[in-house]
Structure formats: structure tokens, C-alpha cells
Scaffold this active site. Structure first.
Site, PDB file in Angstrom:
ATOM      1  CG  ASP A 159      -2.041  -0.935   1.196  1.00 36.83           C
ATOM      2  OD1 ASP A 159      -2.069  -1.772   0.282  1.00 36.83           O
ATOM      3  OD2 ASP A 159      -2.910  -0.848   2.078  1.00 36.83           O
ATOM      4  CG  HIS A 173       2.297   0.184   4.332  1.00 35.52           C
ATOM      5  ND1 HIS A 173       2.021  -0.784   5.271  1.00 35.52           N
ATOM      6  CD2 HIS A 173       1.167   0.914   4.186  1.00 35.52           C
ATOM      7  CE1 HIS A 173       0.756  -0.647   5.673  1.00 35.52           C
ATOM      8  NE2 HIS A 173       0.219   0.375   5.040  1.00 35.52           N
TER       9      HIS A 173
HETATM   10 ZN   LIG Z   1      -2.499   3.244   3.245  1.00 33.82          ZN
END
Ligand SMILES: [Zn+2]
Length: 274
Positions: free
Chosen positions: A83, A227
Site C-alpha cells: 500500500d 507498505h
Molecule cells: Zn495506506
């Protein structure tokens, strides 16, 4: 798009309202507060209200619509998801690691970051699946449907301009949907996606900790959350060096345990076929 549980949540809402109203009415009419019917009505109302609140705030809701977070399978397959990218230099490093390992993953990109790094976004999309992660990475759980719609559409536009594709997957920033987010995403033709295991890697624990958390929590049909960026920040404020350092070992450990890797749409298909 009409949701099959449109009626289910209305029934729960009606129970919440009627339970509270019956308990209140009984009390007003002089029935003792502790009488069985009053307690039963109040209990049902509170339980239904509690369920509605829980379903609003949980990352894995059911009542207001479906968030896909794992495939129901005993097959040793997993979907890696990343992400908050694209974010130079981390996304590029991840692409190299995934390429060397022969693994395809799914990247939930933030529109603002795509505007900053359109070439990197296109490079991701040429090899992997790309999903929408809004334009400015806000908390949407209490937002009005109009705000949700604008964030999703601006995200779609940025990704489409950079990659030529329109995502069918959406992951809400900060993990909590709220019913209005699920229904707006559905209206825009997007499926909401969660995860089954994460490593709290935004807090930058050492790579070994990230690796342990993922390997400890993963199971057949799982979706990992890591991430490659940080909200709408760019390097050097965004620092994902620990995550990047963990990924290569995560992949080789999973392979050694007999796991194969699917993209999220492939995992969704596997779940639907099961
Ligand atoms: Zn996020």
C-alpha cells in the site's frame, strides 16, 4: 449495484430501534425497569445497536457489504499486497525483488503519489495488479458518500492517466470502511479488499520483526499487507527500507514452506471457485 444484505442490515437497525422503543415505552407505561419484557427489549436493542457499531468500525465487515480479506481454501497460496506507493526508491526496489523471485503482487496506489511518480506507477502496472487506495489517503470511516466518491474517482483518474487501466479493487486507507464506503465503491464497480496478516511496518520495526510477524500470521488463502510508501509522503520522509529488506526473506521462507503466490484477482477467483 444492490447489495444482497441490504435487507439484513435494515432488520438489525429495526431491531435496535424497536428494542429501545419497546423498552422505553414499557418504562413510560409504568412497567418496572427490571421486568423481563423491558430487559429483553432493551437487551435486543443494545445487541443490535452494538452489532451495527461493530460492523461500521471493523476492518472485516459483513453486515453492510463484503470486504474480501482471504480466500477460503486449504491450498498453500498467498497474495502479497503493498500500500501507499508508488514511492521512489522503495517501489523500484520491490519490483526488482519480485521480478527476481518470479512473484506477481498487488499494489494499492495513492492517486497523489501516482501523479508524482507516473512512470513508476506504469512500471508497477505493467507487471503486477494495481488497486485504488484513494487520492489523498484520508480516514473515510465517517465521511459523507460524496467525499468518498470524489476520493475514489480522483484515485481512478490518476491511475488511469498513468497506466491506462482502471482498477477494480479498492482498499480503504487506515483499514476501516463504514457502510457508505462499501456502497460507493460498489456503485463505482470496485470490490473492497482487506488483509489477513500485517506487520505494522509503518512503525518501521526491524526487518526481522516484519518478517516474523508476516510468517507467523500467514495461512492458506491469506492476504499480506505491507507498505512501499507512507500516506502521500515522498522520500526521504517516507522510509520503507525495513519493509524492502524483509520482503526477499519472506518470499523465500514462504516458498520453502510450499506456498505459491497469486495476485488478488486470482485469489478472489480461487475463493469464488471453492
Ligand atoms: Zn495506506
Amino acid at each position: 449495484m444492490r447489495h444482497p444484505r441490504t435487507h439484513a442490515w435494515k432488520a438489525v437497525a429495526a431491531t435496535a430501534v424497536c428494542g429501545a422503543a419497546l423498552a422505553g415505552l414499557g418504562t413510560v407505561r409504568g412497567r418496572p425497569l427490571r421486568s423481563a419484557p423491558t430487559l429483553a427489549a432493551a437487551g435486543a436493542g443494545m445487541a443490535a445497536g452494538g452489532l451495527m457499531a461493530h460492523e461500521w468500525l471493523t476492518p472485516r465487515p459483513w453486515l453492510y457489504g463484503t470486504v474480501f480479506w482471504h480466500a477460503r481454501t486449504s491450498e498453500r497460496v498467498v497474495a502479497l499486497t503493498f500500500d501507499d506507493g508508488p514511492c521512489h526508491p522503495y517501489t523500484g526496489h520491490l519490483l526488482e525483488i519480485l521480478d527476481r523471485a518470479g512473484v506477481r503482487a498487488t499494489f494499492f496506489q495513492v492517486g497523489n503519489n501516482v501523479r508524482r511518480e507516473p512512470t513508476l506507477s506504469a512500471e508497477v502496472a505493467s507487471q503486477h495488479e494495481v488497486g485504488n487506495h484513494t487520492f489523498t489517503h484520508p480516514h473515510l470511516v465517517w465521511s459523507r458518500p460524496g467525499t468518498v466518491r470524489e476520493e475514489l474517482l480522483r484515485g481512478q483518474e490518476a491511475i488511469h492517466d498513468a497506466t491506462g487501466t482502471l482498477p477494480h479493487l479498492f482498499r480503504v486507507p487506515h483499514g476501516r470502511y463504514g457502510p457508505q464506503v462499501i456502497s460507493v465503491a460498489g456503485e463505482l464497480g470496485m470490490r473492497c479488499v482487506g488483509w489477513s496478516v500485517m506487520a505494522w511496518d509503518w512503525a518501521r520495526p526491524p526487518a526481522g520483526v516484519i518478517q516474523r510477524r508476516i510468517l507467523h500470521g500467514v495461512g492458506p488463502g491469506g492476504v499480506t499487507l505491507l507498505h512501499d510508501g507512507q500516506d502521500t509522503d515522498a522520500f526521504p520522509k517516507a522510509d520503507r527500507s525495513h519493509t524492502v529488506a524483509a520482503v526477499s526473506d519472506i518470499i523465500s521462507s514462504l516458498k520453502a514452506s510450499g506456498y505459491g503466490f497469486l495476485t488478488l484477482p486470482e485469489l478472489v477467483d480461487l475463493d469464488a471457485a471453492g
